[in-house]
Motif scaffolding. Structure first.
Motif: not given
Length: 424
Positions: A159, A162, A187, A365-366
């Motif tokens: 993440a 990215n 994600d 992506g978190g």
């Protein structure tokens, strides 16, 4: 002057807060994703959607068989069974032993990858395997054997970069670690199937091989809300009979041409230095121009902390060696990676242009947002335990008992301490 009772009250308050802070949220993907202590990550927990459905699946970590009560599975099997070659017999044992197997290794009539790394079927009407990708100077990034219970640090790293990848998930692991499976969708990673029990597929009967794929697809759908359209055979063990079964289920077969051998570390004399050398070999092939016209796929794993640490260690070198690192579906311009249409991947040009996620996944992506595939499953309540990856399917039925005897008393004890401290 502070009285002894005040000191005791303060001590009790600190203790209660410590107990409460230790208790982790194992009820949602977002809560689970915040846990980075491997000992806590891998503590069994109960998750209602998967635990309540356990009797609708074969026992975990055993060779899957088609359940007589599974009318949908029986109907699907009946609809594709006529297209499966009946003159290709099972080969060897599910553990990989080929003692006593007689096979024409020279002509390789069944296109058996294990023997000759054959990827173009000898039988007509069966799609070829994907062993490389069409985009030059590009790595098709993928990891087998997940979801691993201790993967949060690795997924956090991806993440932070990215970086999205293709995660080939084992059905039994998905049932063991459902919230971890949800994180992949949240994600923005692509999920593929990696069979139910991770056995050598060509050793199984056709119906059992079907069940290995069918129940993995159903488990992923149950937990994440999406149904994969790609799979990777464990150990690469596939032939035209197994390919026909996978194709009948709408699954594209993904192989590789390079192996990091990270999964062999500590086995038969393989050392970390050997694994590093295999990573280095793949990287040197890129820098020497091997992938100037066609991109490459290397076998890597979400198997344990070692394999994931290796992936993190070599990521900067891979970035330098390749122009692009992308999920395999993105490399193939496969913008619809699932049966469901409410989730899509970016095209290759979109991804390399900076759009690494489209609808249904988190663009950052978190773990703070969930993909559309996780919303239904995440809304269900849970308490504590499903059993670890080495457990049997029957152990999951004990989840409710573990929930009563596990996390809940910790919270109750913490609350009791807090109330007691305030009352003093």
């Amino acid at each position: 002057m502070r009285h002894w009772s005040d000191t005791r009250t303060a001590a009790l308050l600190v203790a209660s807060l410590a107990v409460l802070s230790f208790a982790q949220d194992r009820t949602t993907e977002q809560g689970e994703a915040q846990i980075t202590d491997p000992n806590q990550e891998c503590a069994p927990y109960f998750y209602a959607p998967s635990s309540n459905a356990i009797n609708s699946f074969p026992p975990i970590w055993t060779v899957a068989t088609l359940l007589a009560s599974d009318t949908a599975g029986q109907a699907k099997w009946n609809s594709i069974s006529a297209s499966i070659p009946t003159d290709i017999q099972p080969k060897g044992q599910p553990n990989g032993s080929t003692i006593g197997v007689t096979y024409d290794t020279v002509n390789d009539p069944d296109c058996w990858w294990t023997i000759r790394q054959c990827t173009t079927p000898k039988r007509s009407g069966i799609p070829s395997d994907i062993a490389s990708i069409p985009e030059p100077k590009t790595m098709g990034y993928a990891f087998d054997d997940g979801p691993n219970c201790s993967h949060n640090a690795f997924y956090d790293f991806l993440a932070s970069q990215n970086q999205k990848a293709t995660m080939f998930y084992i059905g039994s692991n998905v049932m063991d670690w459902p919230l971890e499976a949800q994180r992949a969708v949240a994600d923005g990673h692509e999920i593929g199937a990696h069979t139910w029990s991770h056995r050598y597929m060509t050793a199984l009967s056709s119906q059992d091989a079907f069940a290995e794929l069918w129940y993995t697809m159903q488990a992923i759908k149950l937990v994440t809300g999406v149904t994969p359209t790609s799979w990777r055979p464990p150990f690469g063990d596939v032939d035209d009979r197994i390919r026909a079964i996978a194709a009948g289920l709408g699954l594209e077969t993904i192989i590789w041409k390079y192996d990091s051998n990270d999964w062999r570390n500590g086995v038969n004399g393989i050392t970390p230095a050997d694994v590093d050398a295999d990573y280095g070999y793949f990287i040197s092939n890129s820098t020497s121009g091997t992938f100037n016209t066609v991109g490459g796929i290397m076998l890597t794993h979400e198997l344990n902390n070692y394999t994931m640490s290796e992936a993190i260690k070599f990521y900067p070198q891979l970035q330098s060696a390749f122009s692009h690192i992308v999920p395999i579906g993105v490399a193939l311009n496969k913008t619809q990676p699932y049966v469901e249409t409410n989730y899509s991947l970016p095209s290759f040009s979109q991804y390399v242009g900076g759009t690494t996620a489209t609808n249904g996944s988190s663009s950052s992506g978190g773990s703070s947002s969930s993909g559309s595939g996780t919303s239904t499953a995440s809304s269900s309540t849970a308490s504590s335990s499903s059993g670890g990856s080495g457990s049997s399917g029957s152990s999951k039925s004990n989840g409710a008992a573990i929930a009563v005897a596990g996390v809940t008393p910790v919270l109750v004890a913490g609350a009791a301490l807090l109330i007691a401290s305030l009352a003093l």
